[in-house]
Design a protein around this motif. Structure first.
Motif, PDB file in Angstrom:
ATOM      1  N   TYR A  34       0.851  -1.186   0.000  1.00  0.00           N
ATOM      2  CA  TYR A  34       0.000   0.000   0.000  1.00  0.00           C
ATOM      3  C   TYR A  34       0.888   1.239   0.000  1.00  0.00           C
ATOM      4  N   ALA A  35       0.405   2.279  -0.655  1.00  0.00           N
ATOM      5  CA  ALA A  35       1.094   3.564  -0.677  1.00  0.00           C
ATOM      6  C   ALA A  35       0.287   4.541   0.172  1.00  0.00           C
ATOM      7  N   ILE A  36       0.982   5.194   1.104  1.00  0.00           N
ATOM      8  CA  ILE A  36       0.368   6.236   1.918  1.00  0.00           C
ATOM      9  C   ILE A  36       0.820   7.562   1.309  1.00  0.00           C
ATOM     10  N   LEU A  37      -0.121   8.331   0.785  1.00  0.00           N
ATOM     11  CA  LEU A  37       0.184   9.551   0.046  1.00  0.00           C
ATOM     12  C   LEU A  37      -0.458  10.762   0.714  1.00  0.00           C
ATOM     13  N   LEU A  50      -3.681   3.982  -1.009  1.00  0.00           N
ATOM     14  CA  LEU A  50      -3.981   3.257  -2.242  1.00  0.00           C
ATOM     15  C   LEU A  50      -3.237   1.928  -2.243  1.00  0.00           C
ATOM     16  N   ARG A  51      -3.851   0.904  -2.817  1.00  0.00           N
ATOM     17  CA  ARG A  51      -3.227  -0.413  -2.915  1.00  0.00           C
ATOM     18  C   ARG A  51      -2.351  -0.445  -4.169  1.00  0.00           C
ATOM     19  N   VAL A  52      -1.180  -1.062  -4.058  1.00  0.00           N
ATOM     20  CA  VAL A  52      -0.278  -1.229  -5.198  1.00  0.00           C
ATOM     21  C   VAL A  52      -0.596  -2.575  -5.838  1.00  0.00           C
ATOM     22  N   GLU A  53      -0.937  -2.516  -7.132  1.00  0.00           N
ATOM     23  CA  GLU A  53      -1.253  -3.732  -7.882  1.00  0.00           C
ATOM     24  C   GLU A  53      -0.387  -3.771  -9.128  1.00  0.00           C
ATOM     25  N   LYS A  54      -0.418  -4.874  -9.834  1.00  0.00           N
ATOM     26  CA  LYS A  54       0.306  -5.037 -11.097  1.00  0.00           C
ATOM     27  C   LYS A  54      -0.697  -4.997 -12.251  1.00  0.00           C
ATOM     28  N   ASP A  55      -0.334  -4.276 -13.318  1.00  0.00           N
ATOM     29  CA  ASP A  55      -1.190  -4.300 -14.504  1.00  0.00           C
ATOM     30  C   ASP A  55      -0.812  -5.488 -15.392  1.00  0.00           C
ATOM     31  N   ASP A  56      -1.417  -5.581 -16.552  1.00  0.00           N
ATOM     32  CA  ASP A  56      -1.186  -6.724 -17.442  1.00  0.00           C
ATOM     33  C   ASP A  56       0.262  -6.842 -17.903  1.00  0.00           C
ATOM     34  N   GLU A  57       0.984  -5.719 -17.917  1.00  0.00           N
ATOM     35  CA  GLU A  57       2.389  -5.739 -18.339  1.00  0.00           C
ATOM     36  C   GLU A  57       3.364  -5.879 -17.166  1.00  0.00           C
ATOM     37  N   TYR A  64      -7.746   2.302  -5.878  1.00  0.00           N
ATOM     38  CA  TYR A  64      -8.543   2.671  -4.708  1.00  0.00           C
ATOM     39  C   TYR A  64      -8.908   1.430  -3.919  1.00  0.00           C
ATOM     40  N   ILE A  65      -9.037   1.596  -2.620  1.00  0.00           N
ATOM     41  CA  ILE A  65      -9.477   0.515  -1.744  1.00  0.00           C
ATOM     42  C   ILE A  65     -10.969   0.710  -1.508  1.00  0.00           C
ATOM     43  N   GLU A  66     -11.768  -0.203  -1.998  1.00  0.00           N
ATOM     44  CA  GLU A  66     -13.216  -0.062  -1.885  1.00  0.00           C
ATOM     45  C   GLU A  66     -13.783  -0.767  -0.656  1.00  0.00           C
ATOM     46  N   ASP A  67     -13.026  -1.669  -0.080  1.00  0.00           N
ATOM     47  CA  ASP A  67     -13.465  -2.421   1.101  1.00  0.00           C
ATOM     48  C   ASP A  67     -13.098  -1.632   2.359  1.00  0.00           C
ATOM     49  N   ASP A  68     -14.111  -1.228   3.133  1.00  0.00           N
ATOM     50  CA  ASP A  68     -13.869  -0.427   4.335  1.00  0.00           C
ATOM     51  C   ASP A  68     -12.999  -1.153   5.357  1.00  0.00           C
ATOM     52  N   ALA A  69     -13.196  -2.457   5.505  1.00  0.00           N
ATOM     53  CA  ALA A  69     -12.412  -3.223   6.478  1.00  0.00           C
ATOM     54  C   ALA A  69     -10.940  -3.247   6.074  1.00  0.00           C
ATOM     55  N   GLU A  70     -10.672  -3.408   4.779  1.00  0.00           N
ATOM     56  CA  GLU A  70      -9.287  -3.406   4.300  1.00  0.00           C
ATOM     57  C   GLU A  70      -8.645  -2.032   4.549  1.00  0.00           C
ATOM     58  N   TRP A  71      -9.378  -0.963   4.216  1.00  0.00           N
ATOM     59  CA  TRP A  71      -8.863   0.398   4.409  1.00  0.00           C
ATOM     60  C   TRP A  71      -8.570   0.645   5.886  1.00  0.00           C
TER      61      TRP A  71
END
Length: 94
Positions: A34-37, A50-57, A64-71
């Motif tokens: 996760y990135a704290i900005l 924000l969560r750091v994810e990998k794209d197709d490449e 964005y984190i849509e799950d309140d518990a995760e946030w």
């Protein structure tokens, strides 16, 4: 006195507007990164997580984190990290 070097990134929103952020922390929680900005132009605003994810490449992208518990869990971990960096201990929490 030495200056702390802060990484700055620019993110583009859905409307195409660019926003600059200082990267306060990169944090791993439950094997996810996760990135704290913080917005550059509003230092008194709350930090953005924000969560750091990998794209197709295989490139890092921020999501964005849509799950309140995760946030909440990531925010709690970050608060604990800040507390420890400021010299607090587990005993202070009891």
């Amino acid at each position: 006195m030495s200056e702390v070097q802060t990484e700055r990134i620019t993110l583009t929103d859905e409307d195409g507007t660019e926003h600059e952020f200082d990267v306060l922390e990169m944090l791993e929680v439950d094997q996810k990164m996760y990135a704290i900005l913080q917005p550059v132009d509003a230092q008194d605003e709350e930090a953005v997580i924000l969560r750091v994810e990998k794209d197709d490449e295989g490139n890092d992208v921020l999501a964005y984190i849509e799950d309140d518990a995760e946030w909440d869990k990531v925010a709690e971990e970050y608060d604990t990290l800040l507390f420890e960096e400021q010299g607090g201990s587990d005993e202070d929490l009891q």
